[in-house]
Design a protein around this motif. Structure first.
Motif, mmCIF file in Angstrom:
data_model
loop_
_atom_site.group_PDB
_atom_site.id
_atom_site.type_symbol
_atom_site.label_atom_id
_atom_site.label_comp_id
_atom_site.label_asym_id
_atom_site.label_seq_id
_atom_site.Cartn_x
_atom_site.Cartn_y
_atom_site.Cartn_z
ATOM 1 N N LYS A 435 0.832 -1.209 0.000
ATOM 2 C CA LYS A 435 0.000 0.000 0.000
ATOM 3 C C LYS A 435 0.864 1.254 0.000
ATOM 4 O O LYS A 435 0.626 2.203 -0.767
ATOM 5 C CB LYS A 435 -0.936 0.009 1.198
ATOM 6 N N ALA A 436 1.861 1.286 0.873
ATOM 7 C CA ALA A 436 2.731 2.457 0.961
ATOM 8 C C ALA A 436 3.477 2.676 -0.353
ATOM 9 O O ALA A 436 3.610 3.815 -0.834
ATOM 10 C CB ALA A 436 3.718 2.299 2.111
ATOM 11 N N PHE A 437 3.963 1.587 -0.941
ATOM 12 C CA PHE A 437 4.706 1.714 -2.196
ATOM 13 C C PHE A 437 3.792 2.203 -3.316
ATOM 14 O O PHE A 437 4.198 3.023 -4.146
ATOM 15 C CB PHE A 437 5.332 0.368 -2.570
ATOM 16 N N LEU A 438 2.553 1.734 -3.343
ATOM 17 C CA LEU A 438 1.617 2.184 -4.370
ATOM 18 C C LEU A 438 1.322 3.674 -4.235
ATOM 19 O O LEU A 438 1.238 4.397 -5.243
ATOM 20 C CB LEU A 438 0.315 1.387 -4.279
ATOM 21 N N VAL A 439 1.204 4.162 -3.006
ATOM 22 C CA VAL A 439 0.981 5.593 -2.795
ATOM 23 C C VAL A 439 2.168 6.397 -3.329
ATOM 24 O O VAL A 439 2.005 7.431 -3.996
ATOM 25 C CB VAL A 439 0.747 5.885 -1.298
ATOM 26 N N VAL A 440 3.383 5.905 -3.048
ATOM 27 C CA VAL A 440 4.587 6.573 -3.546
ATOM 28 C C VAL A 440 4.579 6.615 -5.072
ATOM 29 O O VAL A 440 4.896 7.641 -5.695
ATOM 30 C CB VAL A 440 5.858 5.867 -3.033
ATOM 31 N N VAL A 441 4.202 5.509 -5.700
ATOM 32 C CA VAL A 441 4.171 5.440 -7.161
ATOM 33 C C VAL A 441 3.138 6.414 -7.732
ATOM 34 O O VAL A 441 3.402 7.139 -8.693
ATOM 35 C CB VAL A 441 3.874 3.997 -7.621
ATOM 36 N N LEU A 442 1.952 6.445 -7.144
ATOM 37 C CA LEU A 442 0.900 7.328 -7.642
ATOM 38 C C LEU A 442 1.280 8.798 -7.508
ATOM 39 O O LEU A 442 1.080 9.605 -8.425
ATOM 40 C CB LEU A 442 -0.410 7.052 -6.907
ATOM 41 N N VAL A 443 1.837 9.162 -6.352
ATOM 42 C CA VAL A 443 2.250 10.547 -6.139
ATOM 43 C C VAL A 443 3.381 10.913 -7.095
ATOM 44 O O VAL A 443 3.392 12.010 -7.700
ATOM 45 C CB VAL A 443 2.676 10.761 -4.673
ATOM 46 N N SER A 444 4.344 10.009 -7.264
ATOM 47 C CA SER A 444 5.461 10.271 -8.172
ATOM 48 C C SER A 444 4.975 10.439 -9.602
ATOM 49 O O SER A 444 5.436 11.333 -10.332
ATOM 50 C CB SER A 444 6.476 9.121 -8.105
ATOM 51 N N THR A 445 4.024 9.603 -10.013
ATOM 52 C CA THR A 445 3.480 9.706 -11.368
ATOM 53 C C THR A 445 2.804 11.049 -11.575
ATOM 54 O O THR A 445 2.978 11.701 -12.625
ATOM 55 C CB THR A 445 2.485 8.566 -11.630
ATOM 56 N N ALA A 446 2.042 11.494 -10.585
ATOM 57 C CA ALA A 446 1.344 12.778 -10.701
ATOM 58 C C ALA A 446 2.337 13.933 -10.776
ATOM 59 O O ALA A 446 2.189 14.847 -11.607
ATOM 60 C CB ALA A 446 0.395 12.959 -9.517
ATOM 61 N N LEU A 447 3.363 13.909 -9.932
ATOM 62 C CA LEU A 447 4.343 14.995 -9.925
ATOM 63 C C LEU A 447 5.157 15.018 -11.218
ATOM 64 O O LEU A 447 5.399 16.085 -11.795
ATOM 65 C CB LEU A 447 5.271 14.845 -8.718
ATOM 66 N N LEU A 448 5.588 13.832 -11.660
ATOM 67 C CA LEU A 448 6.347 13.768 -12.907
ATOM 68 C C LEU A 448 5.493 14.216 -14.087
ATOM 69 O O LEU A 448 5.968 14.919 -14.984
ATOM 70 C CB LEU A 448 6.854 12.342 -13.133
#
Length: 836
Positions: A435-448
């Motif tokens: 769950k934590a890793f998925l949140v990191v991925v989603l936030v990173s995708t949005a920022l990038l």
């Protein structure tokens, strides 16, 4: 969604591949022979006009050139510049060299010289006003002393301020010196030169300028022959030299990694033959379809290599996984094709959709890229999905009969290998904190994605030209791979640095309508009132040249015509607004006829207006302001001109990149949902497949902005191509996971088998593709180097996203969405590692 049994189709192909491999191979060879006929049938197109022809501003510019080409774009003339450099190009020896060069050029009948001009000729005529030939001018300079020449230089430039533009900015009137000057030679041409900002096919001016170089070289001195623009031949030579430099390096790297991946000479040979057949079919199709090979289609071979290498390694690696412990060749290949044919279908479908998204582009050249890439990927799937397995069956049966040894037959990524221990890192992360890793991925995708949204779009001819200073590594490139010497960029930059570009440029409005209407001229003139910021302002009105200025100018010279204008000028502002047919007829029957026809057609249905704009105004500002002025016209008016055409192409490229990205993502997601729903009864898996792709696209766009790589005619396709290539990696992993998931003891075991089996093949494919295509970065053509870098990065990002992110999304899918074997068996297996 009901499940669809595709096994019947797969079984039919299995039967042909395993039981009748010779017939399959023969059929593919026959089809290859048919495509050989099409090779080269489409020809080549090395001009940049292919990118501008669909833009309305360019179409308007062509109409302007067709109707008013007498003044700016002569239909029967072309020019060559003679750039002279030295300590003082206004000294006696330098003046004589320029005069001698122009004399020799004018005396060569092959060069079709109609006129020459230079500061040297003007100075010579000041020294001897009676001189009426270049020979007389040479004698005048030869007879004069240095001090007389210095006085003549100062007098000539003072009397003719326009000559100042032909002298470098360091011109010193007191010492009568300058470090550079420009001479001009005009040639008679049967077909004219380029008509617009893009370069078209072949021009007779190119051959003339090549001949002029030999003539000028014989004179001596530092005089460079430079054309009036960048020719298609120069662009083509840069692309060809770039390919000649990078293709051998790419082939060497690809071959090296393929040797490592296949580790068997026979398998390597089969893979190379399949790659060659894919290229043959694709380029044969282009010839049969009449599609010319252009700069943009340089992207096709790297794309086919990327997908073909991936398919080939997957096919051989999957076969090796099954061809163990006494399993026969036929049985091993049946299991392999049972699994890979479906995977290849999924990958091909999504990849084709990614490339076909370019059909939405407003540029026909990008649409052609989409068609050729999509067709090429279909050919790749057929060759590697059917032909390669059939030849592998034939080869291994032949090897068994002869007792020939096998080399390196183990699959990549086996559990005991170093790679097999590294690949499951994404599975380990999914075990600990999905769950934590998925949140990191989603936030990173949005920022990038937000950062990458700021990528600029640009289209200039300089995108295709080499840098002014050649890269240092070229010194170590051996013949015959070393590219030629290109001076066009250096010369262009030299002119910009050393010569006055003037305080203003021009932009054009093309007007169509019944221009004999009484209010026509008043309407055209009022459009220039209160000019926008980028326009040069003359007392509240834009500085323009048009049929109105021609009428006013001739009226000032001819009293009879002035009286006619006055009788038809109701508001007494010098612009006739009554009986315009009579005014036009009188003007076209006067000595001002040629000048008038530069700005209005003789049937009074179209006109052009040239507005002066500030030299430092941006491309965007000039475009917006010209369109605003065109909108003020009461007739149909189009903003055009070189600057506006290039800006229009840039806008189309940017819009196409965004539109094709959205279409590719939506179409691929829809296709995956449909396919997994029909084939597996699990449509949600299609959405799981999309997240790694979204991350890849966001990372690639942000990289482009960080490295200041704009969207141009080639890199503008990179995002949709990244989707096509990226789905390749995640789809292979996902399809393998589905196979393992249905028969696994838990989801962890399914993921480990997936990333070690298919992940090993993906690693070999990634390393081969990234190294082989990344070498395009060494190309001397900037646009080709940028494209190679972006394709290599898209493959790398896709691989990393698939290996690292996909396991986490599958764990969460299993936990919260699925109700299949992986979820139910996980709770029953006490020995399974927890996935928390």
């Amino acid at each position: 969604m009901p499940s669809f049994d595709a096994q019947r189709v797969v079984d039919t192909l299995d039967a042909w591949i395993v039981d009748r491999p010779a017939r399959v191979v023969l059929a593919f060879l026959v089809v290859s022979g048919l495509f050989v006929v099409g090779l080269g049938g489409g020809g080549t197109d090395s001009g940049t006009d292919q990118f501008t022809e669909d833009v309305p501003a360019e179409q308007a510019l062509q109409e302007v050139n067709d109707n008013f080409e007498r003044i700016t774009f002569g239909a029967d003339s072309g020019s060559t510049q003679l750039i002279q450099e030295g300590t003082n190009v206004l000294a006696k020896p330098a003046l004589l060299r320029m005069l001698e060069a122009q004399e020799r050029l004018a005396g060569d009948p092959d060069l079709q010289v109609s006129s020459t001009s230079s500061v040297a000729r003007a100075v010579a005529r000041t020294l001897d006003p009676s001189a009426d030939s270049i020979d007389d001018e040479i004698r005048a300079v030869e007879r004069s002393s240095p001090s007389e020449i210095d006085r003549a230089v100062r007098t000539t430039v003072e009397r003719n301020p326009g000559l100042r533009a032909l002298l470098s900015e360091d011109y010193n009137a007191r010492s009568a010196s300058a470090s550079a000057t420009i001479g001009t030679v005009t040639h008679r041409l049967p077909g004219g030169g380029s008509d617009g900002p893009g370069t078209s096919g072949e021009s007779p001016l190119t051959a003339i300028q090549l001949q002029a170089e030999y003539v000028v070289d014989a004179v001596g001195g530092d005089i460079t022959v430079f054309g009036s623009g960048i020719t298609s031949e120069e662009l083509g030579n840069v692309i060809n030299d770039s390919l000649g430099l990078v293709i051998p390096a790419a082939v060497a790297l690809i071959l090296l990694f393929l040797i490592v991946a296949y580790r068997d000479p026979l398998d390597l040979l089969l893979g190379l033959v399949a790659l060659a057949m894919t290229m043959l079919w694709t380029f044969g199709f282009m010839g049969l379809a009449g599609i010319a090979f252009s700069q943009l289609l340089v992207a096709i071979p790297p794309l086919l290599l990327a997908v073909g290498i991936d398919f080939g390694i997957h096919a051989i690696n999957r076969y090796r996984e099954e061809h163990v412990d006494g399993v026969s060749v036929g049985d091993a290949m049946r299991v392999t094709t049972d699994q890979l044919l479906i995977a290849f279908f999924i990958v091909t479908g999504t990849t084709v959709l990614g490339f076909a998204a370019n059909l939405s582009s407003g540029l026909s050249s990008i649409r052609e890229l989409g068609v050729v890439a999509a067709v090429g990927i279909v050919f790749t799937a057929l060759v590697f999905g059917i032909f390669l397995p059939a030849t592998k069956v034939l080869a291994d049966r032949w090897r068994e009969r002869l007792g020939a040894p096998e080399f390196g037959s183990a699959a990549l990524g086996s559990e005991r290998s170093l790679l097999g221990r590294i690949l499951p890192v994404g599975v380990y992360v999914a075990r600990v904190a999905p769950k934590a890793f998925l949140v990191v991925v989603l936030v990173s995708t949005a920022l990038l994605g937000q950062y990458g949204a700021g990528v600029d779009s640009r289209f200039t001819q300089e995108d295709f030209l080499p840098p002014e200073e050649p890269p240092a590594y070229l010194e170590y490139v051996p013949e015959p791979f070393r590219p030629g010497d290109y001076t066009v960029t250096q010369t262009t930059n030299f002119l910009e640095r050393n010569f006055q570009t003037g305080e203003e440029d021009t932009t054009t409005v093309y007007v169509e309508g019944p221009l004999h209407r009484d209010d026509a001229l008043e309407s055209m003139w009022r459009a220039g009132a209160d000019p926008p910021p980028s326009f040069v302002d003359d007392d509240g009105h834009a500085r323009e040249t048009s049929i109105v200025t021609v009428i006013r100018s001739y009226a000032a010279q001819d009293p009879e015509f002035a009286a006619l204008v006055a009788r038809n000028d109701r508001n007494d502002n010098g612009i006739p607004d009554d009986d315009l047919r009579t005014v036009y007829a009188a003007l076209l029957d006067s000595p001002a006829r040629d000048r008038a026809l530069d700005y209005i057609t003789d049937d009074y249905t179209s006109a052009r207006i040239e507005y002066a704009v500030e030299a430092d105004a941006s491309q965007e500002a000039v475009t917006d302001d010209t369109r605003a002025v065109a909108d003020r016209m009461r007739f149909e008016a189009t903003a055009t001109g070189g600057v506006i055409v290039l800006k229009a192409v840039s806008d189309v490229i940017g819009a196409s990149a965004f539109r094709s990205l959205v279409i590719a993502l939506v179409a691929a997601a829809g296709f995956l949902v449909f396919v997994y729903g029909v084939l597996e009864g699990r449509p949600s898996l299609g959405l799981v497949n999309v997240l790694p792709i979204a991350l890849t696209v966001a990372a690639l766009a942000s990289t482009m902005r960080f490295l200041d790589i704009p969207f141009n005619v080639l890199t503008g396709t990179s995002l949709s191509i990244a989707i096509g290539l990226g789905i390749d990696y995640s789809a292979h992993l996902l399809h393998r996971f589905v196979e393992e998931y249905d028969g696994a003891t838990d989801v962890d075991a399914a993921l480990l088998a997936t990333v070690r089996g298919t992940g090993g093949a993906l690693t070999g494919s990634m390393l081969t593709t990234v190294s082989g295509l990344g070498v395009l970065w060494l190309a001397i053509s900037p646009i080709l180097g940028q494209f190679g870098l972006l394709i290599a990065l898209s493959v790398l990002y896709s691989y990393l996203a698939s290996i690292l992110v996909l396991p986490t999304t599958l764990v969460l899918w299993d936990r919260y969405v699925a109700s299949g074997a992986g979820r139910s068996l996980q709770s029953a297996d006490a020995e399974a590692a927890p996935l928390d």
